[in-house]
Motif scaffolding. Sequence first.
Motif, PDB file in Angstrom:
ATOM      1  N   VAL A 330       0.845  -1.192   0.000  1.00  0.00           N
ATOM      2  CA  VAL A 330       0.000   0.000   0.000  1.00  0.00           C
ATOM      3  C   VAL A 330       0.882   1.244   0.000  1.00  0.00           C
ATOM      4  O   VAL A 330       1.856   1.330   0.752  1.00  0.00           O
ATOM      5  CB  VAL A 330      -0.917   0.028   1.241  1.00  0.00           C
ATOM      6  N   GLY A 331       0.525   2.208  -0.838  1.00  0.00           N
ATOM      7  CA  GLY A 331       1.235   3.489  -0.848  1.00  0.00           C
ATOM      8  C   GLY A 331       1.639   3.885  -2.251  1.00  0.00           C
ATOM      9  O   GLY A 331       0.958   3.566  -3.224  1.00  0.00           O
ATOM     10  N   ARG A 332       2.761   4.586  -2.350  1.00  0.00           N
ATOM     11  CA  ARG A 332       3.254   4.991  -3.667  1.00  0.00           C
ATOM     12  C   ARG A 332       3.699   3.770  -4.452  1.00  0.00           C
ATOM     13  O   ARG A 332       4.252   2.821  -3.909  1.00  0.00           O
ATOM     14  CB  ARG A 332       4.408   5.977  -3.524  1.00  0.00           C
ATOM     15  N   MET A 333       3.470   3.823  -5.763  1.00  0.00           N
ATOM     16  CA  MET A 333       3.823   2.719  -6.647  1.00  0.00           C
ATOM     17  C   MET A 333       5.225   2.969  -7.204  1.00  0.00           C
ATOM     18  O   MET A 333       5.410   3.763  -8.127  1.00  0.00           O
ATOM     19  CB  MET A 333       2.783   2.588  -7.768  1.00  0.00           C
ATOM     20  N   GLY A 334       6.209   2.296  -6.603  1.00  0.00           N
ATOM     21  CA  GLY A 334       7.585   2.448  -7.054  1.00  0.00           C
ATOM     22  C   GLY A 334       8.070   3.874  -6.914  1.00  0.00           C
ATOM     23  O   GLY A 334       7.865   4.533  -5.889  1.00  0.00           O
ATOM     24  N   LEU A 374       0.357   3.666   7.686  1.00  0.00           N
ATOM     25  CA  LEU A 374       0.409   2.406   6.939  1.00  0.00           C
ATOM     26  C   LEU A 374       1.763   2.196   6.266  1.00  0.00           C
ATOM     27  O   LEU A 374       1.887   1.334   5.400  1.00  0.00           O
ATOM     28  CB  LEU A 374      -0.694   2.389   5.870  1.00  0.00           C
ATOM     29  N   SER A 375       2.764   2.949   6.662  1.00  0.00           N
ATOM     30  CA  SER A 375       4.044   2.907   5.953  1.00  0.00           C
ATOM     31  C   SER A 375       4.743   1.562   6.054  1.00  0.00           C
ATOM     32  O   SER A 375       5.607   1.253   5.221  1.00  0.00           O
ATOM     33  CB  SER A 375       4.962   4.020   6.447  1.00  0.00           C
ATOM     34  N   ASP A 376       4.388   0.729   7.048  1.00  0.00           N
ATOM     35  CA  ASP A 376       4.978  -0.622   7.119  1.00  0.00           C
ATOM     36  C   ASP A 376       4.614  -1.451   5.892  1.00  0.00           C
ATOM     37  O   ASP A 376       5.310  -2.427   5.571  1.00  0.00           O
ATOM     38  CB  ASP A 376       4.502  -1.349   8.376  1.00  0.00           C
ATOM     39  N   LEU A 377       3.533  -1.086   5.210  1.00  0.00           N
ATOM     40  CA  LEU A 377       3.059  -1.837   4.042  1.00  0.00           C
ATOM     41  C   LEU A 377       3.596  -1.270   2.726  1.00  0.00           C
ATOM     42  O   LEU A 377       3.199  -1.723   1.657  1.00  0.00           O
ATOM     43  CB  LEU A 377       1.527  -1.831   4.005  1.00  0.00           C
ATOM     44  N   ALA A 378       4.524  -0.318   2.807  1.00  0.00           N
ATOM     45  CA  ALA A 378       4.986   0.389   1.616  1.00  0.00           C
ATOM     46  C   ALA A 378       5.719  -0.520   0.636  1.00  0.00           C
ATOM     47  O   ALA A 378       6.309  -1.541   1.011  1.00  0.00           O
ATOM     48  CB  ALA A 378       5.891   1.554   2.015  1.00  0.00           C
ATOM     49  N   TYR A 379       5.714  -0.096  -0.625  1.00  0.00           N
ATOM     50  CA  TYR A 379       6.373  -0.841  -1.702  1.00  0.00           C
ATOM     51  C   TYR A 379       7.879  -0.971  -1.464  1.00  0.00           C
ATOM     52  O   TYR A 379       8.494  -1.938  -1.931  1.00  0.00           O
ATOM     53  CB  TYR A 379       6.110  -0.134  -3.034  1.00  0.00           C
ATOM     54  N   GLU A 380       8.476  -0.043  -0.738  1.00  0.00           N
ATOM     55  CA  GLU A 380       9.929  -0.072  -0.528  1.00  0.00           C
ATOM     56  C   GLU A 380      10.409  -1.385   0.061  1.00  0.00           C
ATOM     57  O   GLU A 380      11.543  -1.804  -0.174  1.00  0.00           O
ATOM     58  CB  GLU A 380      10.348   1.091   0.381  1.00  0.00           C
ATOM     59  N   ILE A 382       9.424  -4.275  -0.748  1.00  0.00           N
ATOM     60  CA  ILE A 382       9.576  -5.209  -1.866  1.00  0.00           C
ATOM     61  C   ILE A 382      10.944  -5.017  -2.506  1.00  0.00           C
ATOM     62  O   ILE A 382      11.670  -5.987  -2.756  1.00  0.00           O
ATOM     63  CB  ILE A 382       8.463  -4.995  -2.917  1.00  0.00           C
ATOM     64  N   VAL A 383      11.323  -3.765  -2.759  1.00  0.00           N
ATOM     65  CA  VAL A 383      12.610  -3.459  -3.377  1.00  0.00           C
ATOM     66  C   VAL A 383      13.759  -3.906  -2.492  1.00  0.00           C
ATOM     67  O   VAL A 383      14.752  -4.472  -2.959  1.00  0.00           O
ATOM     68  CB  VAL A 383      12.722  -1.943  -3.657  1.00  0.00           C
ATOM     69  N   ALA A 384      13.610  -3.679  -1.179  1.00  0.00           N
ATOM     70  CA  ALA A 384      14.682  -4.007  -0.235  1.00  0.00           C
ATOM     71  C   ALA A 384      14.679  -5.477   0.167  1.00  0.00           C
ATOM     72  O   ALA A 384      15.567  -5.905   0.908  1.00  0.00           O
ATOM     73  CB  ALA A 384      14.542  -3.135   1.008  1.00  0.00           C
ATOM     74  N   ASP A 385      13.706  -6.252  -0.324  1.00  0.00           N
ATOM     75  CA  ASP A 385      13.561  -7.653   0.083  1.00  0.00           C
ATOM     76  C   ASP A 385      13.527  -7.762   1.607  1.00  0.00           C
ATOM     77  O   ASP A 385      14.236  -8.552   2.228  1.00  0.00           O
ATOM     78  CB  ASP A 385      14.701  -8.510  -0.497  1.00  0.00           C
ATOM     79  N   ARG A 386      12.642  -6.946   2.201  1.00  0.00           N
ATOM     80  CA  ARG A 386      12.519  -6.864   3.650  1.00  0.00           C
ATOM     81  C   ARG A 386      11.103  -7.309   4.030  1.00  0.00           C
ATOM     82  O   ARG A 386      10.184  -6.507   4.138  1.00  0.00           O
ATOM     83  CB  ARG A 386      12.772  -5.423   4.112  1.00  0.00           C
ATOM     84  N   PRO A 387      10.905  -8.597   4.241  1.00  0.00           N
ATOM     85  CA  PRO A 387       9.551  -9.112   4.495  1.00  0.00           C
ATOM     86  C   PRO A 387       8.982  -8.566   5.802  1.00  0.00           C
ATOM     87  O   PRO A 387       9.698  -8.380   6.790  1.00  0.00           O
ATOM     88  CB  PRO A 387       9.762 -10.628   4.596  1.00  0.00           C
ATOM     89  N   LEU A 388       7.678  -8.335   5.773  1.00  0.00           N
ATOM     90  CA  LEU A 388       6.922  -8.014   6.983  1.00  0.00           C
ATOM     91  C   LEU A 388       6.249  -9.310   7.405  1.00  0.00           C
ATOM     92  O   LEU A 388       5.127  -9.614   7.006  1.00  0.00           O
ATOM     93  CB  LEU A 388       5.882  -6.916   6.676  1.00  0.00           C
ATOM     94  N   ARG A 389       6.950 -10.092   8.215  1.00  0.00           N
ATOM     95  CA  ARG A 389       6.492 -11.445   8.531  1.00  0.00           C
ATOM     96  C   ARG A 389       5.287 -11.423   9.449  1.00  0.00           C
ATOM     97  O   ARG A 389       5.277 -10.767  10.473  1.00  0.00           O
ATOM     98  CB  ARG A 389       7.625 -12.233   9.187  1.00  0.00           C
ATOM     99  N   GLU A 390       4.263 -12.160   9.055  1.00  0.00           N
ATOM    100  CA  GLU A 390       3.064 -12.313   9.848  1.00  0.00           C
ATOM    101  C   GLU A 390       2.992 -13.753  10.328  1.00  0.00           C
ATOM    102  O   GLU A 390       2.983 -14.683   9.526  1.00  0.00           O
ATOM    103  CB  GLU A 390       1.836 -11.948   9.009  1.00  0.00           C
ATOM    104  N   LYS A 391       2.942 -13.938  11.658  1.00  0.00           N
ATOM    105  CA  LYS A 391       2.935 -15.283  12.219  1.00  0.00           C
ATOM    106  C   LYS A 391       1.562 -15.934  12.120  1.00  0.00           C
ATOM    107  O   LYS A 391       1.460 -17.153  12.047  1.00  0.00           O
ATOM    108  CB  LYS A 391       3.374 -15.236  13.683  1.00  0.00           C
ATOM    109  N   ASN A 392       0.514 -15.124  12.135  1.00  0.00           N
ATOM    110  CA  ASN A 392      -0.853 -15.673  12.086  1.00  0.00           C
ATOM    111  C   ASN A 392      -1.403 -15.558  10.673  1.00  0.00           C
ATOM    112  O   ASN A 392      -2.124 -14.638  10.341  1.00  0.00           O
ATOM    113  CB  ASN A 392      -1.753 -14.906  13.047  1.00  0.00           C
ATOM    114  N   VAL A 393      -1.025 -16.513   9.835  1.00  0.00           N
ATOM    115  CA  VAL A 393      -1.488 -16.559   8.455  1.00  0.00           C
ATOM    116  C   VAL A 393      -2.473 -17.706   8.316  1.00  0.00           C
ATOM    117  O   VAL A 393      -2.288 -18.791   8.879  1.00  0.00           O
ATOM    118  CB  VAL A 393      -0.304 -16.758   7.479  1.00  0.00           C
ATOM    119  N   ILE A 394      -3.554 -17.458   7.585  1.00  0.00           N
ATOM    120  CA  ILE A 394      -4.534 -18.504   7.305  1.00  0.00           C
ATOM    121  C   ILE A 394      -4.515 -18.808   5.821  1.00  0.00           C
ATOM    122  O   ILE A 394      -4.669 -17.888   5.027  1.00  0.00           O
ATOM    123  CB  ILE A 394      -5.952 -18.073   7.733  1.00  0.00           C
TER     124      ILE A 394
END
Length: 394
Positions: A330-334, A374-380, A382-394
């Motif tokens: 979510v946020g700016r596109m690239g 919401l900046s934790d969800l930013a496209y950056e 993806i570029v940095a290969d910095r996953p936002l790991r979520e432990k509770n995934v369904i």
Amino acid sequence: MADSFDVIIAGGAVMGSSLACHLLADPAFAGRVLVIERDRTYARAASALSASSIRQQFSQPVNIAISMHGIAFLRALGDHLSVEGEAPEIGLKEGGYLYVAHDEGFEVLKENHVLQQALGADIALMDREELAARFPFLAVDDLTGGSFGVTGEGWFDGYMLMQAFARKARALGAEYREATVTGVTRENNRITGVTLQDGTPLACGVFVNCGGAWGAREIAAMCGVPLPVYAKKRSVFSWTCQTKLSGVPLLIDTSGVWCRPEGEGFIGGYSPPDDSETDEGRDFEVNWSEFDEVIWPSLAARIPAFEAIRPGRAWAGHYDMTLLDHNAVVGRMGDLANGYLAAGFSGHGLQQSPAVGRGLAELILHGSYRSLDLSDLAYERIVADRPLREKNVI
């Protein structure tokens, strides 16, 4: 001369319509909004085919905060989305999520619970005995404990929420057009317009990609932005049970299989592991073998009354899955100055649509998030290969 809009949104399901609503409701905005939707029946949209639920039981603060806003929004839906005095009805049922776990999984639930409580979520941590007392229909002998959303979690009619957003957006002045974006005009770091499949050119001041499973990656590529979002098929099955059960929550079993009440019966499914760079099964054929081989055996072991059921209908839809970490982008596109996106919700789009629509409208109109960061969800990431790991995934 091409028709011109202040904001063009590609994708008119729940996310695009929420954004249109929030843009037009902001006193700072007085422009034209066009929502381009490939199928105005929404027959195959994820918003229409989802199991439509909401929870605060996440491990990332941003996801918890988004859903805290989401449940408050849904509870007061008439205040937000009424049109001409008519309030939408989405059948919100706060039946709670119940995660059950063995030893290792329970330690994760305990860690998550500390964060969830700190952010105000009404989540109860239960040991085996407490689970047995609260949910007598469960087989608990192999469990260490569980985590239950006492309030603020449950399910609703996702199709009606999507339609409520779209109806409100139109009432506020949004224009909707059934079409497909097949081209994007980029000049340096700006999107100046789009082309529709019939060749119609449209100019824009701002362009937003809400293309979902069926277009987000392709639209981003037209803008020169790589986006690792792929369509992943999920089948949902229904059944009725001979034994009448009451108080059944949305259960997430240790096997990863889930189920919840639906009308007089139940629905359920599971998420097969697949992080391949493919659109796995872009068809809508139900994977019938999943029910007999995975879902029913797991649920019958956890809820013995499910040994005697009558299977019903089933359907298939698609997650727009972010391969990096199964979280939204979510946020700016690239590097675009006037290009934005809300994509890759990985099964969380309906519950996150109120907060994301509001936040993205703030970012577009004011240059920053004002109510919820919401900046934790930013496209950056993806570029940095910095996953936002979520432990509770369904």
